[in-house]
Design a protein around this motif. Sequence first.
Motif, short mmCIF file in Angstrom:
data_model
loop_
_atom_site.label_atom_id
_atom_site.label_comp_id
_atom_site.label_asym_id
_atom_site.label_seq_id
_atom_site.Cartn_x
_atom_site.Cartn_y
_atom_site.Cartn_z
N ARG A 66 -14.79 60.39 -7.22
CA ARG A 66 -15.12 59.12 -7.88
C ARG A 66 -16.62 58.91 -7.89
O ARG A 66 -17.32 59.26 -6.93
N VAL A 67 -17.11 58.33 -8.99
CA VAL A 67 -18.51 57.92 -9.06
C VAL A 67 -18.64 56.58 -8.35
O VAL A 67 -17.66 56.01 -7.87
N ALA A 68 -19.88 56.07 -8.31
CA ALA A 68 -20.13 54.82 -7.57
C ALA A 68 -19.28 53.66 -8.08
O ALA A 68 -18.87 52.78 -7.30
N GLU A 69 -18.97 53.67 -9.39
CA GLU A 69 -18.17 52.58 -9.96
C GLU A 69 -16.68 52.75 -9.68
O GLU A 69 -15.88 51.88 -10.05
N GLY A 70 -16.31 53.85 -9.04
CA GLY A 70 -14.91 54.09 -8.71
C GLY A 70 -14.15 54.88 -9.76
O GLY A 70 -12.94 55.07 -9.65
N TRP A 71 -14.82 55.34 -10.81
CA TRP A 71 -14.16 56.08 -11.88
C TRP A 71 -13.92 57.53 -11.47
O TRP A 71 -14.79 58.17 -10.89
#
Length: 207
Positions: free
Chosen positions: A185-190
Amino acid sequence: IEALQKKYLFSRAIIAGARIISEDVIKIFPDGIVNFHPGKIPATSGLDAFFYTIKNQAPAGVTAHFIDSRVDAGFQIFFEELVVGPDDSPAVINFNNYQLQIEALRKTLEIFERGDFKAEPLIRPRKNLPMEPSEKIKMLENFSEWRAGQYIKQQERMLFENCQAGNLEVVRKILGRHPELLEARVAEGWTPLIVSAYNGHLGVVEH
């Protein structure tokens, strides 16, 4: 140096191996002096850049920067990260990083030719002291852990970049080697799936 500068009107200097350069010499060149540090500043400042790269879990690579009177400080032109392989030895890492310094020199000259660079201040609160031999040995013992961490970070970053760009073949290869990254996951949770879907890459989503 001053006599040569006055004779040939050099405006900028490039370091190709040097000790600490005095402020009097730095002032001779109106467009500054460029250095290529074999590590990411400030985490790897000083002579033992390779060992501080491991100690501080920093990415390997080269910092191109204008120097000032401090050691490994001044203004950063860019940081070029080294691609780390899963089986690279310390010798391979150091050799490849040396080659990257040569590439960084070429890139820097091209940037100066275009005139499209912006140097950012390097925030370096303190310089790293030379390591004792015993600490260097300890860092080499930690090398495999550092290498594994850097390698998987780079693979994860490449995965998200190619999901965003819709490069199916690259995505397939990365996930073939590291299927666990499907849940990254990236920082945004994606996740990679969400990034691919958001950017409209149906082929990547179906894969």
